[in-house]
Motif scaffolding. Structure first.
Motif, PDB file in Angstrom:
ATOM      1  N   GLU A   1      -7.792  -1.442  -1.343  1.00 17.45           N
ATOM      2  CA  GLU A   1      -7.482  -0.001  -1.327  1.00 17.45           C
ATOM      3  C   GLU A   1      -6.676   0.433  -2.549  1.00 17.45           C
ATOM      4  O   GLU A   1      -6.449   1.629  -2.741  1.00 17.45           O
ATOM      5  CB  GLU A   1      -6.700   0.380  -0.061  1.00 17.45           C
ATOM      6  CG  GLU A   1      -7.402   0.040   1.239  1.00 17.45           C
ATOM      7  CD  GLU A   1      -6.917  -1.285   1.805  1.00 17.45           C
ATOM      8  OE1 GLU A   1      -6.906  -1.398   3.037  1.00 17.45           O
ATOM      9  OE2 GLU A   1      -6.540  -2.181   1.023  1.00 17.45           O
TER      10      GLU A   1
ATOM     11  N   ARG B   1       0.841  -1.204   0.000  1.00 18.19           N
ATOM     12  CA  ARG B   1       0.000   0.000   0.000  1.00 18.19           C
ATOM     13  C   ARG B   1       0.874   1.252   0.000  1.00 18.19           C
ATOM     14  O   ARG B   1       0.619   2.216  -0.733  1.00 18.19           O
ATOM     15  CB  ARG B   1      -0.915  -0.001   1.221  1.00 18.19           C
ATOM     16  CG  ARG B   1      -1.940  -1.123   1.251  1.00 18.19           C
ATOM     17  CD  ARG B   1      -2.861  -0.968   2.459  1.00 18.19           C
ATOM     18  NE  ARG B   1      -3.752  -2.110   2.608  1.00 18.19           N
ATOM     19  CZ  ARG B   1      -3.576  -3.107   3.474  1.00 18.19           C
ATOM     20  NH1 ARG B   1      -2.501  -3.106   4.272  1.00 18.19           N
ATOM     21  NH2 ARG B   1      -4.437  -4.100   3.549  1.00 18.19           N
TER      22      ARG B   1
ATOM     23  N   TRP C   1      -2.678   4.059  -4.999  1.00 20.28           N
ATOM     24  CA  TRP C   1      -3.364   4.147  -3.708  1.00 20.28           C
ATOM     25  C   TRP C   1      -4.654   4.938  -3.883  1.00 20.28           C
ATOM     26  O   TRP C   1      -4.652   6.057  -4.396  1.00 20.28           O
ATOM     27  CB  TRP C   1      -2.442   4.815  -2.690  1.00 20.28           C
ATOM     28  CG  TRP C   1      -3.073   5.129  -1.364  1.00 20.28           C
ATOM     29  CD1 TRP C   1      -3.290   6.352  -0.823  1.00 20.28           C
ATOM     30  CD2 TRP C   1      -3.532   4.183  -0.393  1.00 20.28           C
ATOM     31  NE1 TRP C   1      -3.861   6.241   0.408  1.00 20.28           N
ATOM     32  CE2 TRP C   1      -4.026   4.909   0.711  1.00 20.28           C
ATOM     33  CE3 TRP C   1      -3.581   2.788  -0.360  1.00 20.28           C
ATOM     34  CZ2 TRP C   1      -4.553   4.297   1.838  1.00 20.28           C
ATOM     35  CZ3 TRP C   1      -4.117   2.174   0.767  1.00 20.28           C
ATOM     36  CH2 TRP C   1      -4.591   2.924   1.851  1.00 20.28           C
TER      37      TRP C   1
ATOM     38  N   GLY D   1      -6.820   5.483  -1.240  1.00 19.32           N
ATOM     39  CA  GLY D   1      -7.257   6.043   0.039  1.00 19.32           C
ATOM     40  C   GLY D   1      -6.878   7.502   0.188  1.00 19.32           C
ATOM     41  O   GLY D   1      -6.320   8.123  -0.731  1.00 19.32           O
TER      42      GLY D   1
ATOM     43  N   PRO E   1      -0.603   5.565   3.935  1.00 22.08           N
ATOM     44  CA  PRO E   1      -0.650   4.155   4.370  1.00 22.08           C
ATOM     45  C   PRO E   1       0.542   3.751   5.229  1.00 22.08           C
ATOM     46  O   PRO E   1       0.417   2.867   6.076  1.00 22.08           O
ATOM     47  CB  PRO E   1      -0.696   3.378   3.057  1.00 22.08           C
ATOM     48  CG  PRO E   1      -0.243   4.335   1.996  1.00 22.08           C
ATOM     49  CD  PRO E   1      -0.607   5.700   2.473  1.00 22.08           C
TER      50      PRO E   1
END
Length: 745
Positions: free
Chosen positions: A457, A428, A467, A469, A473
């Motif tokens: 994610e 991530r 990524w 999100g 991370p």
């Protein structure tokens, strides 16, 4: 013929002396300065009193000149620092814009290296420390002008790689990455650091550089394997130590036995203080390593009481300021200070001057660590190294079998960066730093690409996995845990965070009423807050410790390897461990007596990990098959094997769990499991599978040599037993293990 006596000879006498011997001296093997070495660097070496290199330093230089990564793994005080500094300083002398990144596991080591670099007084060298203590206003300056940046893996993980746009000039000109004390990067921590280093390699390539990695390590059994596990690429191993070594006397000291049946011995701290006082009285500069700050302070106090004066004594531990440490070192060099008691943290490469003697209180967990500590003694002449034993099973094993310690190879450092519980967070983080595509398999590894396709994610785009999100991370990934679902341990007296405990281990380690140890200091847990995921603790000065009672079941998920070994079926694979902590006992420090049993109401936890397990055959259990003797036999064998596994894998017994049962629900037979205590596993159980024969042999020898009748802390009792050491049959375990030794596989 005259016999030369050492100043400590009359001190090393009595029934406490389990062994005394000598290690012969060794002459240095040297090589001239390389002809192509920058003149200003050669001049700096001459100013420091050097006129040649050790051959292993010259070998490191040649490997660096060939463009290779290397790992130099030689003894304490053998000049590993110069081995990696020399190529870096030479490169900077030729091209000041070249950048180097130095990684240290502790801030104190980075401070020490900064002083070492400053001592060269090279005009083009601009070294600076960049860690959590660096002031915000200085950070951009360091990124801009420093050509040697000293930091730690944690800062690289959360402070550098996610913000690589600020580090573009550093990454574009990154020529060398130094990883010192590489043996520290094993187990969970090492598994995380391996992924951090691979992310660094990947981002360096994004910015057009391909740095060489220069590793330095204490002597370990598998330096090349460790380097490849950490970096994902090969490294040249430089292991032939060419540094000189003075003659050294080695002594093993066993505190007198006070109660043979209970295995209770006199305090190792008191015995260490007796030796330290005797050596100081003889004018010998001595360091005494203890396992905690409190223990180091107690050795200091007991020694001062014996001498009636503490003017020549000082503790020396983490938490002191650099100025305080420099003052202690100055007093040592000047001869004002003769006795220093220190924590194990200082076995790492901090320079504390020339010493005559080194005392280790309790086996520090690995032969490599013990050799690090003993390496402090006798650098300038005949030295003395002493191990003062505790009542622990490994310590007592070595007292009875000295050659099993002195003749043993150092351990293998193991890690597993592909464990999904470790790897996923770094995949991530890598996708946040730059899109992850097939080309990244070369740096991140093929397993990272496989996991990227499974992580919700991450979003697949033309550029690769990115990524999706909104947070960072990397901030979710603690480098010292395999689980992001952890409890924070908070000292309510100061508000400081002491550490993290994985949820799977929290109920046993930090339940309400538990005595929690951090860096050897004791705290009592006042509250376990499930919502806030926090354990609130306060300093504890009581004279008891706590032990949790657990009900445990183990399910086999997948047998990855099964072989016929020592006459039985031995397997390694994935298991699920379900535990429920149902009570805890308060036990007296003095004699281990149970003071109180307290019930607990805590939820079950289940975690997936790796285990080695075996199924004894009926003939191996002949005469032992009736209950409760069968369960006591298997339980005692399990405990003893857990106590001895750290000899084969660089781990602590607290990193390992076990279960023994007279009938397992899947195998339908008596079965013994030994498993990694960390979710997902980090390679400890697999090492046990590979070394099974030697592991069993060591365990049988340890049990046979213990003088107790029915089992004690020096053989089959465990300080972490979930059944509170109930149902243990020492004789049955020894009979069973000896039958394994004589079995034909």
């Amino acid at each position: 013929m005259s016999v030369v006596t050492a100043p400590w000879d009359e001190l090393l006498a009595g029934e406490e002396l389990a062994y005394v011997g000598t290690e012969p001296p060794r002459e240095a093997v040297t090589a001239p300065f390389p002809g192509e070495l920058a003149p200003e660097v050669a001049s700096a070496l001459v100013r420091q009193g050097l006129s040649s290199l050790y051959v292993h330093q010259a070998d490191a230089w040649e490997a660096a000149r060939r463009g290779e990564n290397f790992v130099v793994t030689t003894a304490t005080a053998s000049g590993k620092t110069l081995a990696f500094n020399l190529p870096v300083l030479d490169a900077i002398a030729a091209q000041p814009k070249v950048r180097a990144l130095y990684l240290y596991p502790t801030k104190a080591l980075a401070q020490d290296q900064a002083r070492t670099l400053a001592a060269f007084k090279l005009p083009r060298l601009r070294a600076a420390i960049y860690d959590g203590d660096t002031e915000s206003e200085r950070r951009w300056q360091i990124r801009k002008w420093a050509n040697v940046i000293l930091t730690n893996p944690d800062m690289l993980h959360v402070g550098v790689l996610p913000h690589h746009d600020r580090w573009g000039d550093v990454l574009a000109n990154l020529r060398y990455v130094v990883v010192d004390e590489a043996h520290v990067y094993r187990g969970v921590f090492g598994s995380h650091v391996a992924n951090v280093l691979r992310r660094l390699r990947r981002l360096a390539r994004v910015y057009g550089s391909d740095p060489q990695f220069l590793l330095a390590s204490a002597t370990i059994a598998n330096p090349g394997e460790l380097a490849r596990s950490l970096l994902g690429v090969d490294a040249t191993v430089i292991a032939d130590d060419a540094a000189p070594r003075a003659e050294r006397t080695v002594a093993l000291w066993n505190p007198p036995l006070l109660d043979e049946e209970l295995g209770l011995r006199a305090s190792p701290l008191g015995e260490a203080a007796r030796l330290l006082a005797g050596l100081v009285e003889r004018g010998l500069k001595t360091i005494c390593f203890a396992k905690s700050r409190k223990a180091a302070e107690l050795v200091h106090r007991f020694t001062a009481q014996r001498l009636g004066d503490d003017s020549a004594l000082s503790p020396y531990r983490a938490g002191y300021t650099p100025a305080q440490r420099r003052e202690i070192e100055r007093r040592l060099v000047a001869g004002e200070l003769l006795g220093v008691s220190a924590t194990n943290a200082l076995e790492l490469g901090i320079d504390i001057g020339l010493l005559d003697c080194a005392i280790s209180v309790g086996f520090p967990g690995t032969v490599a660590s013990l050799r690090q500590q003993w390496g402090r003694a006798g650098r300038r002449g005949h030295g003395l190294a002493v191990l003062v034993a505790s009542e622990d099973a490994l310590d007592q094993y070595f007292m009875r079998e000295p050659q099993m310690l002195l003749g043993r190879r150092v351990e293998a450092a193991i890690l597993d960066g592909t464990n999904p519980r470790v790897l996923d967070g770094h995949v991530r983080a890598a996708a946040f730093e730059a899109p992850v595509d097939e080309a990244d398999a070369e740096t991140l590894g093929g397993a990272a690409l496989e996991r990227a396709a499974l992580l919700p994610e991450l979003k697949r785009t033309r550029a690769g996995y990115v990524w999706a999100g909104r947070d960072y991370p990397s901030a979710r990934v603690p480098l010292r845990s395999t689980s992001p679902d952890s409890f924070t341990v908070v000292d309510t007296s100061t508000g400081s965070v002491l550490g993290l405990v994985e949820r799977e281990r929290a109920y046993a380690a930090v339940h309400e009423g538990a005595v929690y140890l951090h860096l050897g200091e004791a705290y009592v847990v006042h509250q376990l807050d499930f919502e806030a995921r926090a354990a609130l603790v306060a300093p504890f000065a009581g004279d008891y410790y706590t032990q949790a009672k657990r009900e445990t079941t183990t399910s086999i998920d997948e047998a990855r390897r099964s072989e016929r070994r020592l006459g039985l079926e031995l397997s390694f694979g994935a298991v699920s461990v379900t535990e429920q902590v149902v009570a805890f006992q308060k036990k007296a420090v003095r004699d281990g007596a149970t003071l109180e049993t307290c019930a607990l109401d805590l939820p079950e936890t289940t975690f997936e990990t790796e285990a080695v397990w075996y199924l004894p055959e009926p003939e191996q259990l002949d005469g032992l098959e009736q209950m409760p003797k069968l369960l006591g036999t298997l339980h005692a064998a399990e405990h003893a094997m857990i106590a001895l596994l750290p000899l084969w894998a660089m781990c602590d017994r607290w990193d390992i769990g076990g279960l023994s049962t007279n009938v397992h629900h899947q195998t339908g037979r008596p079965t013994v499991f030994v498993y990694d205590g960390h979710p997902g596993g980090v390679g400890i159980a697999e090492r046990g599978f590979e070394a099974f024969e030697g592991w069993v042999e060591d365990t049988a020898r340890m049990i046979a040599g213990c003088p107790c009748d029915h089992g004690c802390p020096s053989c089959v009792q465990s300080p972490k037993c979930g059944n509170l050491n109930d149902m243990l049959d020492k004789g049955g375990a020894l009979t069973f293990l000896r039958r394994l030794e004589t079995s034909v596989s």
